[in-house]
Structures are given as structure tokens and as C-alpha cells.
Design an enzyme around this catalytic site. Structure first.
Site, PDB file in Angstrom:
ATOM      1  CE1 TYR A 142      -2.190   3.288   2.668  1.00 23.23           C
ATOM      2  CE2 TYR A 142      -3.576   2.673   0.816  1.00 23.23           C
ATOM      3  CZ  TYR A 142      -3.259   3.555   1.839  1.00 23.23           C
ATOM      4  OH  TYR A 142      -4.012   4.693   2.023  1.00 23.23           O
ATOM      5  CG  ASP A 237       6.016   3.643   0.237  1.00 21.83           C
ATOM      6  OD1 ASP A 237       4.802   3.461  -0.002  1.00 21.83           O
ATOM      7  OD2 ASP A 237       6.428   4.365   1.159  1.00 21.83           O
ATOM      8  CE  LYS A 265       2.922   5.137   7.913  1.00 21.55           C
ATOM      9  NZ  LYS A 265       1.561   5.094   8.482  1.00 21.55           N
TER      10      LYS A 265
END
Ligand code: KE4
Length: 428
Positions: A142, A237, A265
Site C-alpha cells: 500500500y 516506499d 510518519k
């Protein structure tokens, strides 16, 4: 009715599904989510005063636990000087220099406000740099919710992607090839089918959005070799794994140099931040230097930069990764002991402070094997852990996160709770 349930009832009247991000809704768990009033260290408290040991960590940012003093004081000081200006600030330079120092593959970096913006921008940049249109992603990985990445595998291994969300036109999805992770043959076949047409391969080097599992030996090195040979941009990613798996993410642990990296994050310290960066010749294609447009009103917001920078500086100054490994190893030893004692040969995967307990006895190395787990067993486990005051991710397809604020006592209490939770699973 609990206060959280009352709040959820109100929320559902004015917010789709009562939440601002779907995973928070506890869908299929047959209960309302709890609502948090405050968090400190490795603990959360809900509106009804219940205390939880937290293994979600706001989905990764809280690597130092919640509200670490270093971040709070940096945010306070920055906010007192103003909340944002829409003009360059010193702290943006310091953040960019820090990211480039920690990640040698990143020669230049652009800040965004989310991981989604980071990956969306990196894909556009790869297409602008190569002039090619197809991209490869992997089933189960994702990368946020931009249209071209909300794509599921088509019927065959090489057919064009199918939209994985309403509202994504087939035309968009068809430019994304979705391949099985850990399967070099599928990648070779894609390049053979679309020679000179693939702009980028984007991969979660350690997939953390279908549970948490690992690349087979040599797989990441294979992706690096074939993309270099094909002139395709390799995008790691590392929104989740960056500054988490090691100071230099997965790329540092494996000694691989991707062309672009996406981040998020941890570099926001809990505030909204994403970033994309990499090779100078590629990054210099980004506006205002080059023709690939990319922008953001709040990109590089000084308060968010101050939060992220304080977190990174603390991580570096306090040998935090040794501590994270100690805690992760203690949890793993406890989990494997409980599984052995319960004669429940479930699959457990961990690297450092990221882990996942799968409710399957199969080995897990891609989406299909991750999906072989029992949701009913997970639901029983989740409810028991929550009742015992341990908050694990409300989905079997997420990663568990340990922070430096977790203590040995927290880990031992978690293992004890797992013993009871897995006894309930076994009794199903
Ligand atoms: P955001 O747009 O949510 O900041 O980042 C998207 C993203 C990109 N890349 C990776 C590897 C990610 O894990 C994410 C977001 N992760 C999920 C956790 N599974 C965010 C939680 C949520 O969607 O609420």
C-alpha cells in the site's frame, strides 16, 4: 453505553463511517472503536478511563512513544514563533540536510504533508524523468490513496491493473501493473512484455500493509539490478520503514541504493509530514527547477519540521535502535514461547520494532499467503487483548510497532495477555 460508543454514534452522523481514516473504524470487529483522550509513552487512555499498552503508535510515527518531551518542547517553541509562513525557514533546510545525511541515496528531498502525496509525487516524477507511462507495484503493498496506486492485480499476472476503489477510472488503473511480491519471474515477464515502457517500480521493501513480512534473500537486490538494466526508476516506499528498521531504513540494512525514496510518519514526529527524495538528476526535474510540477501549502510546515527533527535528533543521540531491537527480541521470544506452549504453530514475523502475528500456519511472504489467515481467530484474539488492556492493530493486515517508551514490564504484560488471548483462540 460507554462514552466512546456515544461519541462514535455522534461521529457516524457527521463523518463517513465515523472516522477520518477507514482502518480506525474497527470494521468487521463487531464493536465501536474506543476514543482516546490522551497518550503518554507506550500508553493510551480512552474516554472511559481505560489504559492500553499501544502497539499501533499512530501507525508508525510514535517511535519514541507518545508525546516525547523532546518533541513537545520543540513544537511548543516553534509554535510560539508562529504556525507557518508559506516562505522558506531554517528548519526546512535542517530537516532536508538531516534526511540526506541519514539516507545516502537521497541527494535532494522535497517535503509533503502525507505519505500519499510523497508516493504520488514520486510516481509523477519517475514518469516525467523517463518519459514512460507504465508503473509496477506489488499486490499487498500500500502506497497511499492516489488514483494510480489504488489498483489491484488484474485477472492474469500481466493484465493491466483493475481499480481497487470506486472512482478510479480504468484508464488510470491500466497504467499500473500489479505483480506478486517476492516473485522475480513476474517482474522479468513484465519487462519483457513492456520493454522500454516502464517508468518505475515502487515497492515497500519490507511490506507492512498486509501484515508484516520480509523479502526473500536476494529479492530486493534483484529489483535493483533489473530496474538499473531497464532504465526504470526504483522507488523504495519507506514511509513506514524509514528511520524505523534502521537509521537508514531497509535500504541501509541491505546496502541497496534506490533511485527515489518516499518517507513519512517518523519524520513528522506525529504531525502531518511526508517526503520524497533521491538522485539529484531525477530530483532536479521537480518544479521550479524542472517540468514536474509538485507543491503544497503546508509542505515543510515549520512546526511539523521541528517535531520531526527533534524526534530524529533524539533517535540518533540515544542509540535508540539497539533499544528497539532489545524490546523486539523480548517480545518475539515471549510470543514464540506462548505459541509453543499453546501448540499453536501460528506464523510470526519481525524485524526490529515491526512485527506481525498471522493467524495461519503457512509461511507468509506475499499477499496470498498473508490472506490465508483466519479473520475469526484474529477477531477473538483482538477482543481478548483489548479487554486485557493491550491495543494491537485493529486488522490482521497491519504491522505492530514497538517504541523506545515500551518497557520490559509492558512487553511481559503483553506476552501474558497473549497467553490468555491465544487460549481463547484455541478454544474456538
Ligand atoms: P499516508 O498518506 O497515510 O500518510 O501514507 C500512505 C502510506 C504510504 N506508504 C506506506 C508504506 C504506508 O504504510 C502508508 C500509510 N500506512 C497506513 C498504515 N497501514 C496508514 C494508516 C491509515 O491509512 O489510516
Amino acid at each position: 453505553m460507554s462514552i466512546s460508543e456515544e461519541l462514535f454514534e455522534r461521529a457516524c452522523k457527521v463523518i463517513p463511517g465515523g472516522v477520518n481514516s477507514p482502518v480506525r473504524a474497527f470494521r468487521r470487529l463487531e464493536r465501536a472503536p474506543f476514543f482516546v483522550t490522551r497518550a503518554e509513552g507506550a500508553h493510551l487512555w480512552d474516554e472511559d478511563g481505560k489504559d492500553y499498552i499501544d502497539y499501533v503508535g499512530t501507525w508508525g510515527p510514535a517511535i519514541l512513544g507518545h508525546a516525547p518531551e523532546c518533541v513537545i518542547s520543540a513544537v511548543r517553541e516553534s509554535a510560539l514563533a508562529g504556525l507557518g509562513y508559506g516562505i522558506p525557514t531554517r528548519v526546512e533546510v535542517e530537516m532536508a540536510e538531516t534526511v540526506c545525511r541519514w539516507l545516502p541515496s537521497v541527494e535532494k528531498v522535497r517535503m509533503t504533508n502525507s505519505g500519499t502525496e510523497a508516493t504520488m509525487s514520486a510516481i509523477r516524477l519517475a514518469r516525467g524523468y523517463t518519459g514512460r507511462k507504465y508503473i509496477i507495484k506489488f499486490a499487498g503493498c500500500y502506497h497511499g490513496h492516489s488514483d494510480g496506486l489504488l489498483v489491484a492485480a488484474g485477472s492474469g499476472a500481466l493484465t493491466h491493473g483493475e481499480p481497487d476503489s470506486a472512482g478510479v477510472p480504468q484508464e488510470y488503473a491500466s497504467l499500473t501493473l500489479v505483480l506478486p511480491y517476492n516473485n522475480p519471474e513476474a517482474v522479468r515477464a513484465a519487462f519483457a512484455r513492456y520493454p522500454g515502457q516502464i517508468a518505475a517500480v515502487i515497492v515497500e521493501p519490507y511490506p507492512g500493509n498486509a501484515g508484516f513480512y520480509l523479502p526473500k534473500p536476494g529479492y530486493l537486490e534483484f529489483l535493483r539490478e533489473i530496474t538499473a538494466k531497464e532504465g526504470t526508476v526504483l522507488i523504495f516506499d519507506e514511509v513506514m520503514t524509514g528511520f524505523r528498521i534502521s537509521p537508514a531504513g531497509v535500504q541501509g540494512k541491505h546496502g541497496i541504493t534506490p533511485d527515489l525514496t518516499t518517507l513519512g510518519k517518523i519524520i513528522g514526529g506525529g504531525l502531518p509530514v511526508g517526503a520524497f527524495g533521491g538522485r539529484r538528476d531525477i530530483m532536479d526535474c521537480v518544479s521550479p527547477l524542472g517540468g514536474v510540477y509538485q507543491a503544497g501549502t503546508l509542505s515543510g510546515n515549520p512546526v511539523a519540521m521541528a517535531a520531526g527533527l527533534a524526534q530524529l535528533r533524539y533517535l540518533e543521540a540515544n542509540d535508540s535502535y539497539t533499544r528497539l531491537e532489545q524490546l523486539g527480541a523480548r517480545l518475539e521470544e515471549g510470543v514464540r514461547r506462548v505459541l509453543r506452549d499453546a501448540a499453536l504453530p501460528l506464523t510470526f514475523k519481525r524485524s526490529g520494532s515491526m512485527y506481525c502475528l498471522f493467524f495461519t500456519t503457512q509461511d507468509v511472504y506475499d499477499l496470498d499467503s498473508a490472506m490465508s489467515g483466519s479473520f475469526d481467530m484474529f477477531r477473538t484474539y483482538f477482543h481478548s487483548m483489548l479487554e486485557q488492556g493491550v491495543y494491537v492493530a485493529p486488522s490482521p493486515y497491519e504491522t505492530g510497532f514497538i517504541s523506545t517508551a515500551h518497557t520490559e514490564a509492558d512487553i511481559d504484560a503483553t506476552v501474558a495477555a497473549m497467553t490468555r488471548a491465544l487460549a481463547a483462540v484455541k478454544a474456538m
